[in-house]
Design a protein around this motif. Structure first.
Motif, short mmCIF file in Angstrom:
data_model
loop_
_atom_site.label_atom_id
_atom_site.label_comp_id
_atom_site.label_asym_id
_atom_site.label_seq_id
_atom_site.Cartn_x
_atom_site.Cartn_y
_atom_site.Cartn_z
N ARG A 1 21.02 27.81 -34.71
CA ARG A 1 22.10 27.11 -35.42
C ARG A 1 21.55 26.06 -36.38
O ARG A 1 22.05 25.90 -37.50
CB ARG A 1 23.05 26.44 -34.41
N MET B 1 29.23 21.65 -38.27
CA MET B 1 28.09 22.02 -39.11
C MET B 1 28.45 21.85 -40.59
O MET B 1 27.67 21.30 -41.37
CB MET B 1 27.67 23.46 -38.82
N PHE B 2 29.63 22.28 -40.97
CA PHE B 2 30.08 22.14 -42.35
C PHE B 2 30.24 20.67 -42.73
O PHE B 2 29.89 20.28 -43.85
CB PHE B 2 31.40 22.88 -42.56
N LEU C 1 24.00 33.38 -41.16
CA LEU C 1 24.48 33.72 -39.83
C LEU C 1 24.24 35.19 -39.54
O LEU C 1 23.82 35.56 -38.42
CB LEU C 1 25.97 33.40 -39.72
N ILE D 1 20.29 27.84 -39.55
CA ILE D 1 21.42 28.26 -40.40
C ILE D 1 21.96 27.07 -41.18
O ILE D 1 22.21 27.16 -42.39
CB ILE D 1 22.52 28.90 -39.54
N GLU D 2 22.15 25.96 -40.50
CA GLU D 2 22.73 24.78 -41.14
C GLU D 2 21.81 24.20 -42.21
O GLU D 2 22.25 23.90 -43.34
CB GLU D 2 23.03 23.72 -40.08
N VAL E 1 31.31 25.25 -35.76
CA VAL E 1 31.14 25.60 -37.17
C VAL E 1 31.66 24.48 -38.06
O VAL E 1 31.02 24.11 -39.06
CB VAL E 1 31.88 26.92 -37.48
N VAL F 1 30.02 26.38 -49.55
CA VAL F 1 29.05 26.48 -48.45
C VAL F 1 29.22 27.82 -47.73
O VAL F 1 28.25 28.39 -47.21
CB VAL F 1 29.25 25.32 -47.45
N THR F 2 30.43 28.32 -47.71
CA THR F 2 30.78 29.48 -46.89
C THR F 2 29.89 30.70 -47.11
O THR F 2 29.39 31.27 -46.13
CB THR F 2 32.26 29.86 -47.13
N SER G 1 21.50 26.55 -45.24
CA SER G 1 22.74 26.53 -46.02
C SER G 1 22.81 25.29 -46.90
O SER G 1 23.23 25.36 -48.07
CB SER G 1 23.96 26.58 -45.09
N TYR H 1 26.45 30.15 -45.58
CA TYR H 1 26.53 30.06 -44.12
C TYR H 1 26.65 31.45 -43.50
O TYR H 1 25.95 31.78 -42.53
CB TYR H 1 27.72 29.18 -43.72
N ILE I 1 26.77 19.26 -43.48
CA ILE I 1 26.23 19.78 -44.74
C ILE I 1 26.87 19.08 -45.93
O ILE I 1 26.18 18.60 -46.84
CB ILE I 1 26.47 21.31 -44.83
#
Length: 466
Positions: A300, A244-245, A277, A303-304, A241, A269-270, A307, A273, A248
């Protein structure tokens, strides 16, 4: 002769229903002389003209009570029904009668709630602790699903989303409200495929290659901030995770050189995400403890990428918050100060008297959009309303912060020193908040917005007052 004239006047005035209306008043003979002096144009007045002339006496949605039925009510039947009601009440003991006494406070509260509920999308007050939250009720979910079947009208979607979005349809709704997903159903698949591919091309071009000194500094700051996010939630402590952040945020900073990466954007971002998810989780699976590595690489990647693009669209409206010196936030802090001074001067004077500067507590509120002040699930609910506000989001956020401050008025007025005020303002007890608290918060923000919408001068900075 006069009787015929009165009959004609009634027939022309209530032209849409020529039949007798039960309970209608007969004209007074004393007014016949005045009626004779009226112009002929009055005789042509229709009920629609009368309705138009007093339209401001009621809401447009309430006009149906003026529609007169063509059904004929028997006088004998109505008298009989009335006598039956009177007889039943006369024979009912007082102990069995319902208690109709209400307190004046209850009447006032009902009047206020009645006024509030006239506005579209207004959150409804909770009647009990066991009632399902408004954004997850079945009837609302059905309305969302019916609207999302084809190419939805965005204004209708915003109106429906304002009071909360069901978890099941939140991902697609957020993509639409962010402007990332096309409204046209036929274009969606192609656009999503292209945008997701574009994101991974950027990752390959900038993130996976050797970085120059400028980019390396940006990456270093992101690498420090990401592990600090939501330390109490296991999901965000997973290495997958966090990587991924990092991607981004790094790609966003590269694509926005005017601001670059600013501390606090990682918190923004949270919500995106987690929402995307949840699209891959069973209904009963809590996201807080979910192991992201259990998803396929394709899931995944989606999602990324989604986001990233939704974050980019969302931040476009508040870009000046993150440019050099963050002038946008400083301006909003001054506007918040002036707004509170006008809405609650007692609270404002209390803060100033104890040397509390609005910048000391509200900067974080505005920079992080209250993500650090609220539980994550409450933040997601709040963002339902933020996204539904569309282009007005930046302004509405100011009223949300004002409503948030006013919510703690009683506790703040009990603190009599700078230290106590700052400890409270930086550690507000929202741990047990839920969706109903957010509904009341945005309702109060909406009320403030309605009051001051036509008085924009209250938001003009006055350097002499700063």
């Amino acid at each position: 002769m006069d009787g015929n004239r009165n009959t004609d006047d009634r027939a022309s005035f209530w032209k849409k229903n020529s039949k007798t209306v039960p309970g209608s008043c007969r004209p007074s003979p004393k007014k016949d002389a005045k009626n004779a002096q009226r112009s002929k144009s009055t005789a042509n007045t229709s009920f629609q003209d009368f309705q138009d002339s007093v339209r401001d006496a009621w809401d447009l949605d309430d006009d149906e009570f003026c529609v007169l039925s063509d059904s004929k009510i028997s006088k004998q039947v109505s008298e009989s029904a009335a006598l039956n009601v009177l007889h039943r009440h006369r024979n009912t003991p007082e102990s069995q009668l319902p208690n109709t006494s209400v307190s004046p406070d209850f009447l006032v509260d009902n009047e206020i709630e009645g006024f509030r509920n006239k506005f579209p999308g207004r959150p409804q007050p909770l009647k009990g602790s066991n009632i399902t939250s408004s954004e997850d009720c079945e009837s609302k979910l059905e309305r969302f699903e019916a609207l999302l079947v084809g190419s939805p009208n965005i204004s209708e979607l915003c109106q429906l989303s304002w009071s909360g979005i069901p978890v099941k349809v939140r991902p697609i709704t957020w993509r639409l409200l962010s402007g990332y997903l096309p409204v046209n159903l036929e274009r969606r698949e192609g656009v999503l495929e292209r945008k997701r591919k574009d994101y991974w091309s950027l990752v390959k071009q900038y993130y996976d290659t050797e970085r120059d000194e400028t980019y390396q500094d940006t990456y270093h700051q992101i690498h420090i901030d990401v592990p600090r996010m939501n330390p109490s939630i296991p999901l965000f402590q997973q290495n997958t995770v966090q990587r991924m952040f990092e991607r981004i945020l790094f790609i966003w900073a590269i694509r926005h050189p005017a601001s670059g990466y600013v501390q606090g954007i990682n918190d923004l971002v949270t919500p995106f995400y987690v929402v995307f998810l949840q699209e891959n989780l069973p209904d009963s699976q809590p996201f807080e403890t979910f192991i992201v590595d259990s998803l396929s690489k394709e899931q995944r990647d989606i999602i990324e990428a989604d986001s990233f693009w939704c974050l980019s669209k969302f931040l476009d409206g508040i870009q000046d918050n993150y440019v050099f010196a963050q002038l946008g936030i400083q301006r909003k802090v001054n506007q918040l100060k002036e707004l509170i001074q006008r809405v609650d001067n007692t609270l404002h004077k209390h803060l100033i008297q104890h040397n509390v500067d609005y910048l000391q507590f509200s900067f974080r509120w505005l920079n992080n959009l209250l993500t650090r002040e609220l539980p994550l699930r409450c933040t997601i609910r709040l963002w339902d309303t933020y996204l539904a506000e569309s282009d007005s989001f930046a302004l509405f956020q100011l009223y949300v912060c004002a409503a948030f401050l006013l919510h703690w008025r009683a506790q703040l007025l009990m603190e009599n020193d700078f230290q106590g005020l700052m400890i409270l303002l930086q550690n507000l007890p929202t741990q047990k908040w839920n969706g109903s608290h957010i509904s009341m918060l945005v309702a109060e923000a909406y009320r403030l917005k309605v009051i001051f919408a036509d008085a924009p001068n209250h938001l003009q900075n006055n350097s002499n007052d700063s």
